[in-house]
Scaffold this motif. Structure first.
Motif, PDB file in Angstrom:
ATOM      1  N   GLU A 178      30.948  34.672  71.528  1.00 37.63           N
ATOM      2  CA  GLU A 178      30.246  34.216  73.057  1.00 37.63           C
ATOM      3  C   GLU A 178      29.547  32.919  72.582  1.00 37.63           C
ATOM      4  OE1 GLU A 178      28.872  39.038  71.830  1.00 37.63           O
ATOM      5  OE2 GLU A 178      28.333  37.927  70.711  1.00 37.63           O
ATOM      6  N   MET A 213      31.754  31.133  75.790  1.00 37.53           N
ATOM      7  CA  MET A 213      31.349  32.232  76.712  1.00 37.53           C
ATOM      8  C   MET A 213      30.236  32.256  77.768  1.00 37.53           C
ATOM      9  SD  MET A 213      33.926  35.551  75.982  1.00 37.53           S
ATOM     10  CE  MET A 213      34.369  36.358  77.500  1.00 37.53           C
ATOM     11  N   LEU A 214      29.392  32.057  76.841  1.00 39.67           N
ATOM     12  CA  LEU A 214      27.823  31.638  77.780  1.00 39.67           C
ATOM     13  C   LEU A 214      27.302  30.211  78.326  1.00 39.67           C
ATOM     14  CD1 LEU A 214      24.736  32.687  78.051  1.00 39.67           C
ATOM     15  CD2 LEU A 214      24.358  31.586  75.896  1.00 39.67           C
ATOM     16  N   GLY A 215      28.713  29.523  77.908  1.00 41.51           N
ATOM     17  CA  GLY A 215      28.113  28.338  78.433  1.00 41.51           C
ATOM     18  C   GLY A 215      28.830  28.314  79.866  1.00 41.51           C
ATOM     19  N   ALA A 216      30.015  29.027  80.305  1.00 39.43           N
ATOM     20  CA  ALA A 216      30.465  28.895  82.186  1.00 39.43           C
ATOM     21  C   ALA A 216      29.592  29.400  82.548  1.00 39.43           C
ATOM     22  CB  ALA A 216      31.890  29.934  81.733  1.00 39.43           C
TER      23      ALA A 216
END
Lengths: 309, 439, 329
Positions: free
Chosen positions: A147, A150-153
């Motif tokens: 997570e 994935m937050l970085g995208a």
């Protein structure tokens, strides 16, 4: 420090030197490209670069009466590893905070990739492609490693309030992001931590996680604030490898670091801060011989070899 | 840039909120509606009592009620000064007092004060109407504010602010040393007031001065006990600040309602000094009790300041406030300092409670009501600064009292809280606070 | 004392409309605190504007009840904006103080004499939800052993629990989306979220508005439930109830507030009925506790319960204790 650990450190130090030697023997594509680009650049503070990605002018930040940063002009060359060095309190981290919008300067203008970003909020600067990490790692402790990444995208449709309720609108994008995140986790040897809370990770793993997370933004430039601090020597090697690989892929890297060996071995260009000002910049070999640097930096903070004798 | 834009939008929105207030405030300034529950089945009436400036009833004054220029009815005041006019139904009426019947030297306090427009009568209500009569010297213009009244309110505001200040210092010191927002601080105030009440009434019948000193001791002991028995173990367990904050809320609820069970829900007064004739000092009137309390409160504030600046423990407090780790490293017994801060804060809150009880009343909710004003003072002055808390509290006291110049007294606390919200908007670090460094 | 009667009263309390309404408001609070980390201590303010928005629309503007409920929700949006713009950029504890103060400001404002023509002042407003009861489909009371719910209560329970579970479903969808991921990231570390290009302020504002709207909806239901509202029903203690409910069930758990509310109301009404029963049976001497003290005992018990919960089981009934221990703030 016990003799055992002393020996240990020396051995590790030795291995760093060996690898450094190797590196100098066969410079990577990115290192050669960077050296060629910076070939004609003089080693004077504030010198113009042939292809600057970040340009800062008249940046100043005062805390009470203390001038934390007082930079007249500084350019960062695209596609290089640039190291910021200087004694503690020289203004390196504050300079990071200012350029990335985490702190506001008393004066100054700066641009990234030709666009003026003076005074822009931090999240907007990150979206422009300039991403930073923090000296004290900011792992999102109650999110899993996956997570965290994935937050970085960026540009996620599911991050908008209304579309987030309509899973079909973002499911495909989410799958792609997950795939990319898993690849990065594998690349940074964190695949086994995929579903663990980031709060359970060791300090070194958090540093890796933070760097991987920043890469999820797909930045053009990444600013690393003491990426090796608190990381054990074995991991240091892999971190250095990652940083060089990123440069070879064309990314611009700026890092604040205290370990002179690390700096001299991987950076293409070194900028030395002292009392908020840029007092010298140049290739690592120039800096090693620069009297201003020796006075300001090595004078107060002797090199490790000297410490150990 | 965007921050400024947001601030501007917020200012406009807040402005809109505030504009509603004065627009609505014009009616109650003239007539204070009283609802009579007894006459529910009776038809609507307007009624009132006419008194001269010395509160003596006036007999034989004619009152006329009209609606849209049409006379509805009239009445003449009786020996008690009372009058009433029955109405055909609910609606808006104009009530006029016949000035020709007024004795020499008595006239409406404001020009045109003999006519009250727009008196709203609700269905079934007996609407009270008050004519404000003065000594005949008509004050310039209806809206002008008499200087004497302003001065009086300034004095009242300083008195009230000083009481808030001595209670808020403890809140601020506890926050500074432990970073805990002590939601139960208001209860220390109530404990002080209630302890002094029980000690000074039967069977103890202690003089209030002695009772107040004992109340301080009790307040300090309770606060110290809470620190040793609750907060210290929690800190040892590594409890988070939010966790402790919520524990403090629970503690506040528990203490307040235990007090309610013991003390009851009625408002009480201390036996001594409850009724006093006010001294007239120039344009200002103040009872000797209130004067002494104000002076004492300032003396306590100066005492705290001297302690912070001059004594070893005060220096240690400031050191822990600035940087706990550094203080610990330089050999200060941080846990002991924190305990002293709690005891001091508890004792100050308790004496503040006695003062509040003396000037107003003692009731179980008093601490909680005061707590919000303390927060306002602490934030206004700058979170974590003891001197800021004192200064901010004085401002809050003044704001709440001076607001009654224009607005109903029941809204005095509201203005104090609104000031705090506005301060958060324009200068979040408060008057004396430092701007925080980010990153 | 009839134990069965006391228990059936407690079960009624746990399933009644009030439990559903408090669960709904606590779901809103859970969005604020559980997922975003916002310390909102003025949730009762959102309930107040919801209740009054509904009642005033119906009484003063002759609006249909459903429109009144929408107005109440719109008021919550405005309140969230006014409150959030100055405070969401500041540290969490400022928000806590500002929200509790704002809720009190609203209460003072609504009960003031100059607002009386619209709000009814301290006497409040009554009889505005006739439309709701006019469409009651239930025609007979429900009896389950000692439990009995009349038509009115059944209709209210159906609607209130229906809305509450819908809200829980909405929250489930939201927090299992990338939007919810950003929210949790903001809760963990704002700066980290910022460094990854997330507009932290906007997310906090969205969370504040959304949770506030749910609070307003709960306020509207509360008003419809009692058909009478006064400003002094919206005191800060209500917010503390909601916090207790949220933490009891488990913050940052979708069903936490619902479970919390059911257990909370069961315990509260049980305590109430038990004390009354014990007093009338003469088990508690009068000098120790009078019947008029039961309300105070109840509040004190909530306070004690909140303290014990927070000290010994901060993750609540269904929270993940391991996850909570990672909280290093």
């Amino acid at each position: 420090m016990s003799d055992d650990r002393h020996e240990d450190l020396l051995a590790q130090r030795e291995s760093v030197h060996e690898q450094e030697q190797e590196r100098e023997d066969t410079p990577s594509v990115g290192a050669r490209r960077a050296a060629a680009a910076l070939a004609g650049v003089a080693n004077v503070p504030g010198v113009a670069k042939p292809d600057a990605i970040l340009v800062a002018d008249d940046m100043s930040r005062h805390f009470g009466g203390v001038r934390a940063v007082e930079v007249e002009h500084l350019e960062i060359q695209r596609g290089t590893i640039t190291a910021l060095i200087g004694p503690n309190g020289a203004g390196k981290s504050t300079f990071f905070n200012l350029t990335t919008g985490f702190d506001r300067p008393n004066s100054g203008r700066w641009s990234f990739d030709g666009k003026d970003i003076s005074g822009a909020p931090s999240f907007r600067i990150a979206r422009q492609g300039m991403v930073r990490t923090f000296q004290l790692t900011k792992a999102l402790t109650r999110l899993t490693s996956l997570e965290n990444l994935m937050l970085g995208a960026t540009g996620q449709r599911g991050e908008r309030l209304l579309t987030s309720l309509l899973r079909p609108t973002w499911a495909a994008q989410e799958a792609g992001i997950r795939h990319r995140a898993e690849e990065l986790l594998a690349r940074f040897n964190l695949a086994h931590m995929r579903d663990e809370f980031a709060g359970t990770m060791s300090g070194g793993q958090r540093k890796l996680l933070e760097m991987a997370r920043a890469l999820m933004v797909q930045p053009d430039m990444i600013l690393l604030d003491e990426p090796m601090a608190g990381v054990n020597p074995a991991l240091t090697q892999s971190l250095l490898g990652h940083i060089e690989a990123l440069r070879d892929e064309g990314m611009t890297i700026v890092l604040v670091e205290h370990d002179m060996d690390v700096i001299m071995s991987i950076s293409d260009w070194v900028v030395c801060f002292a009392q908020g000002k840029v007092i010298a910049e140049g290739r690592p070999d120039d800096i090693r011989r620069d009297t201003a640097v020796i006075d300001a930096y090595l004078g107060t903070h002797r090199s490790l070899q000297e410490d150990q004798t | 840039m965007t921050a400024r834009l947001w601030a501007a939008i917020a200012a406009v929105l807040l402005g809109m909120l505030l504009l509603v207030a004065p627009a609505g405030a014009t009616t109650p300034a003239a007539s204070s509606p009283v609802s009579a529950g007894a006459s529910e089945e009776a038809a609507e009436t307007v009624q009132g009592t006419v008194r001269d400036p010395d509160r003596e009833p006036l007999e034989g004054i004619t009152i006329t009620v009209t609606q849209d220029g049409e006379e509805i009815g009239s009445a003449v005041t009786d020996a008690e000064g009372s009058w009433a006019v029955p109405l055909p139904g609910p609606g808006s009426y104009t009530v006029t007092l016949d000035v020709s019947g007024l004795p020499e030297g008595v006239a409406p306090r404001a020009e045109g004060g003999e006519v009250l427009d727009g008196v709203t009568v609700r269905p079934g209500a007996s609407q009270g109407v008050i004519f404000q009569l003065g000594t005949g010297e008509v004050e310039e213009g209806g809206a002008a504010i008499p200087v004497a009244r302003v001065l009086q309110l300034v004095v009242d505001g300083i008195k009230f602010g000083a009481i808030i200040a001595i209670t808020a210092v403890g809140l601020s010191l506890v926050f500074g040393t432990t970073k805990l927002i002590n939601f139960a601080h208001g209860e220390f105030v109530t404990i002080g007031a209630v302890t002094a009440y029980f000690l000074s009434t039967a069977p103890g019948n202690l003089p209030i001065v002695l009772a107040a000193v004992l109340a301080m001791a009790v307040g300090g002991a309770v606060a110290g006990g809470v620190e040793v028995g609750l907060w210290r173990p929690l800190r040892r367990r590594g409890a988070g600040l939010i966790q402790m904050f919520i524990v403090a809320i629970g503690l506040s609820l528990l203490l307040r309602h235990l007090i309610l069970i013991v003390f009851g829900s009625r408002r009480q007064q201390y036996d001594e000094y409850s009724l006093q004739t006010a001294w007239t000092l120039g344009p200002v009137r103040i009872t000797p009790r209130d004067l002494v309390i104000t002076v004492l409160a300032f003396a306590i504030m100066i005492g705290v300041a001297v302690m912070l600046q001059r004594t070893r423990i005060g220096t240690a407090m400031r050191a822990v406030n600035d940087n706990k780790d550094l203080a610990e490293a330089s050999g200060i017994d941080v846990q002991r300092v924190i305990l002293v801060v709690w005891v001091l804060g508890g004792a100050l809150a308790a004496i503040g409670g006695v003062f509040f009880g003396l000037t107003q009343a003692i009731y179980s909710e008093m601490g909680f009501e005061l707590l919000l004003l303390m927060f306002a003072g602490v934030i206004l002055g700058g979170l974590g600064s003891a001197y800021g808390a004192m200064l901010g509290s004085l401002v809050i006291g003044l704001v709440s009292q001076l607001s009654t110049l224009w607005f109903p007294a029941s809204l005095a606390y509201m203005w104090a809280l609104l000031v705090m919200i506005i301060v958060l908007l324009v200068r979040p670090q408060g008057i004396l606070g430092r701007r925080e460094r980010v990153g | 004392m009839d134990v069965l009667a006391v228990l059936s009263v407690a079960v009624r309390g746990a399933l009644g409309p009030e439990a559903a309404i408090y669960a709904l408001a606590a779901i809103g609070l859970n969005i604020h605190f559980g997922y975003t980390g916002l310390l909102n201590f003025g949730q009762v303010g959102f309930m107040l504007v919801g209740a009054y928005g509904t009642a005033i629309s119906v009484l003063s503007f002759d609006a249909p009840l459903w429109a009144g409920v929408l107005v109440g929700m719109a008021c919550a949006v405005v309140l969230a904006l006014i409150l959030g713009i100055p405070t969401l950029r500041l540290r969490g504890d400022y928000l806590a103080i500002a929200t509790i103060a704002a809720a009190e400001v609203l209460r003072y404002l609504y009960r003031s004499s100059f607002a009386e023509p619209v709000t009814g002042g301290v006497f409040g407003l009554v009889q505005f939800a006739g439309e709701f009861y006019a469409v009651n489909p239930y025609t007979a009371p429900l009896e389950l052993g000692p439990l009995r719910f009349n038509e009115r209560a059944l209709w209210l329970m159906t609607v209130a629990w229906g809305i509450t579970f819908l809200a829980a479903g909405l929250v489930w969808l939201l927090v299992h989306s990338p939007w919810g991921r950003v929210l949790r990231a903001v809760r963990e570390d704002e700066d980290a979220a910022r460094s990854l290009g997330k507009n932290v302020f906007a997310y906090k504002m969205q969370a504040l508005v959304l949770g506030g709207v749910l609070g307003a909806l709960a306020g509207s239901l509360l008003a419809i439930n009692s058909q009478a509202i006064t400003p002094d029903a919206f005191i800060p203690i209500i917010t503390f109830y909601l916090w207790t409910i949220m933490i009891l069930g488990g913050a940052s758990r979708v069903l936490g507030p619902i479970l919390g509310s059911i257990v909370f109301w069961f315990l509260l009404t049980f305590l109430d009925a038990f004390l009354r029963g014990a007093m009338s049976a003469g088990w508690i001497p009068g000098f120790l506790l009078a019947p008029s003290d039961i309300g105070a005992v109840r509040f004190a018990a909530v306070g004690l319960g909140l303290m014990l919960l927070m000290v010994f089981r901060p993750a609540g009934l269904i929270g993940n204790q391991k996850e909570l221990r990672l909280d290093v703030r």
